[in-house]
Design an enzyme around this catalytic site. Sequence first.
Site, PDB file in Angstrom:
ATOM      1  NE  ARG A  21      -2.979 -26.536 -13.353  1.00 24.47           N
ATOM      2  CZ  ARG A  21      -2.906 -25.561 -12.493  1.00 24.47           C
ATOM      3  NH1 ARG A  21      -1.755 -25.006 -12.234  1.00 24.47           N
ATOM      4  NH2 ARG A  21      -3.977 -25.126 -11.867  1.00 24.47           N
ATOM      5  CG  ASN A  53       1.205 -12.995 -13.526  1.00 22.57           C
ATOM      6  OD1 ASN A  53       0.138 -12.462 -13.791  1.00 22.57           O
ATOM      7  ND2 ASN A  53       1.288 -14.116 -12.835  1.00 22.57           N
ATOM      8  CB  SER A 136      -6.098 -17.222   6.600  1.00 21.42           C
ATOM      9  OG  SER A 136      -5.800 -17.346   5.242  1.00 21.42           O
ATOM     10  CG  HIS A 141      -0.997 -17.260  -3.791  1.00 17.43           C
ATOM     11  ND1 HIS A 141       0.234 -17.827  -3.550  1.00 17.43           N
ATOM     12  CD2 HIS A 141      -1.204 -17.348  -5.130  1.00 17.43           C
ATOM     13  CE1 HIS A 141       0.758 -18.218  -4.699  1.00 17.43           C
ATOM     14  NE2 HIS A 141      -0.092 -17.937  -5.672  1.00 17.43           N
ATOM     15  CD  GLU A 183      -3.892 -13.028  -2.199  1.00 17.04           C
ATOM     16  OE1 GLU A 183      -4.091 -12.571  -3.334  1.00 17.04           O
ATOM     17  OE2 GLU A 183      -3.863 -14.241  -1.961  1.00 17.04           O
ATOM     18  CB  SER A 187      -3.972 -12.854  -8.954  1.00 19.63           C
ATOM     19  OG  SER A 187      -4.084 -14.231  -8.703  1.00 19.63           O
ATOM     20  CG  HIS A 215      -1.410 -10.374  -8.349  1.00 19.77           C
ATOM     21  ND1 HIS A 215      -1.056 -10.825  -9.601  1.00 19.77           N
ATOM     22  CD2 HIS A 215      -1.407 -11.464  -7.546  1.00 19.77           C
ATOM     23  CE1 HIS A 215      -0.881 -12.127  -9.565  1.00 19.77           C
ATOM     24  NE2 HIS A 215      -1.081 -12.548  -8.330  1.00 19.77           N
ATOM     25  CB  THR A 275      17.308 -21.447   0.056  1.00 16.19           C
ATOM     26  OG1 THR A 275      17.184 -21.735  -1.325  1.00 16.19           O
ATOM     27  CG2 THR A 275      16.863 -20.019   0.311  1.00 16.19           C
ATOM     28  CB  THR A 276      21.633 -20.705  -3.253  1.00 14.41           C
ATOM     29  OG1 THR A 276      22.244 -21.958  -2.933  1.00 14.41           O
ATOM     30  CG2 THR A 276      22.631 -19.840  -3.992  1.00 14.41           C
ATOM     31  CB  THR A 361      -5.484 -21.855 -10.539  1.00 19.30           C
ATOM     32  OG1 THR A 361      -4.370 -22.704 -10.838  1.00 19.30           O
ATOM     33  CG2 THR A 361      -4.991 -20.435 -10.412  1.00 19.30           C
TER      34      THR A 361
HETATM   35  C1  LIG Z   1       2.211 -15.246  -7.683  1.00 14.18           C
HETATM   36  C2  LIG Z   1       1.787 -15.043  -6.268  1.00 14.18           C
HETATM   37  C3  LIG Z   1       2.673 -15.244  -5.210  1.00 14.18           C
HETATM   38  C4  LIG Z   1       4.014 -15.860  -5.440  1.00 14.18           C
HETATM   39  O1  LIG Z   1       4.912 -14.976  -6.011  1.00 14.18           O
HETATM   40  P1  LIG Z   1       6.106 -15.559  -6.869  1.00 14.18           P
HETATM   41  O2  LIG Z   1       7.136 -14.515  -6.812  1.00 14.18           O
HETATM   42  O3  LIG Z   1       5.561 -15.829  -8.229  1.00 14.18           O
HETATM   43  O4  LIG Z   1       6.542 -16.839  -6.207  1.00 14.18           O
HETATM   44  C5  LIG Z   1       2.296 -14.882  -3.934  1.00 14.18           C
HETATM   45  N1  LIG Z   1       1.076 -14.379  -3.685  1.00 14.18           N
HETATM   46  C6  LIG Z   1       0.172 -14.207  -4.669  1.00 14.18           C
HETATM   47  C7  LIG Z   1      -1.158 -13.652  -4.351  1.00 14.18           C
HETATM   48  C8  LIG Z   1       0.489 -14.557  -5.983  1.00 14.18           C
HETATM   49  O5  LIG Z   1      -0.413 -14.436  -6.951  1.00 14.18           O
END
Ligand SMILES: *Cc1c(COP(=O)(O)O)cnc(C)c1O
Length: 403
Positions: A21, A53, A136, A141, A183, A187, A215, A275-276, A361
């Site tokens: 990449r 995006n 699932s 993702h 989902e 995407s 998305h 985490t912050t 990906t």
């Molecule tokens: C991009 C993506 C995420 C993660 O979201 P981010 O805010 O970029 O970390 C989660 N689920 C799907 C399907 C995605 O494409």
Amino acid sequence: MDFNAHFKATLDTLKDEGNYRIFAEVERQCGSFPKVKHFNGDDVSEVTVWCSNDYLGMGHHPDVVDAMVQTVQNCGAGAGGTRNISGNNNLHRLLEEELADLHGKEAATLFTSGYVSNWAALSMLGAKIPNAVILSDEGNHASMIEGIRHSRADKVIWKHNDWRDLDRKLKAVGDRPKIVAFESVYSMDGDICPMREIVEVAEAHGALTYLDEVHAVGMYGPRGGGISEERGLAHRIDLIEGTLGKAFGVVGGYITGTAAMCDFVRSFASGFIFTTALPPAVAAAATASIRHLKQSDVERQAQRDRVAKLRARLDARGIPHMASDSHIIPVMIGDPVKCKMLSDILMQDWGVYVQPINYPTVPKGTERLRITPGPLHSDADIDHLVEALASLWKQCAIAHAVA
Ligand SMILES: *Cc1c(COP(=O)(O)O)cnc(C)c1O
């Protein structure tokens, strides 16, 4: 062990496969999106982004930028701690209320990204619901897959978007707590799930539904509540997860659902606790973006118009692209080296930036250029992109078949 030799050898393999990449270096210029500066060594040129995006250009919207700038000036740069230890700002609460309202839910819980929200929520739910099974979708993702794996709950994969397969598998699981994870808009192919059927199957088996609307939020439904809002199904889905980093143009992730569920996640999810917190300015900017898209349909309409126009123009020139009902236009190349080469030529010769999408990906052999038209692409931008692709198609004699 010679660690560096190992790193280099592994990277060489990646390069040989064409899967190494290289990040294009750009600078987004406020107000001129989708035109950006592209840095190539000492060379700086203007290119048009076709793979962002930031689907609606909200990262540059004056309301969003103003909210961020003003909050930085009022509150400083960072949150100063985790939500539990001094970092909980009232802007976080306002954002969570905005999100709960967006999806018609009792509550919302914020995370630092969409990735973290999926990872943290699924791993916690799978681990903390006794004897749970997570079903699932096979197209889910990486963030969901990693969360499920981390939960150590039993996992059953069902065929992509196949609610009949889901039904069979839910039946086979029998009398255990079941979580159905899926989902709305996938995407990479841009396909939309058969949400009503999935919800009905899950309800019939008493399963909890976990929906990633990453998305779709901001872009579908009269107020940007996603496909679940558009189809009137949000109230029948237990947990809706989303991002603030795509159509909302900022950064961050969240889940929404009942107050008890969000409290459960808030109280036990490691990825939330340790985490912050998001910077207050990020929370304010995201809130402004969500509010804007709740009452403005202009961006969504313009995006739809741009998507339809580009699809029609590609068809007219015989450039194969995958059909879908969403805003994502994948142009299939089917080879990682060719995909990268086409992307390089588009950038260098045409000032068109479309990142090649390669393994992991997408599956090997389905490498593609993934095009995301937005409301700010002009007719001239579309003409130029189609001209560029048509010229490349002639030169490279790529098979004119959609994979
Ligand atoms: C991009 C993506 C995420 C993660 O979201 P981010 O805010 O970029 O970390 C989660 N689920 C799907 C399907 C995605 O494409």
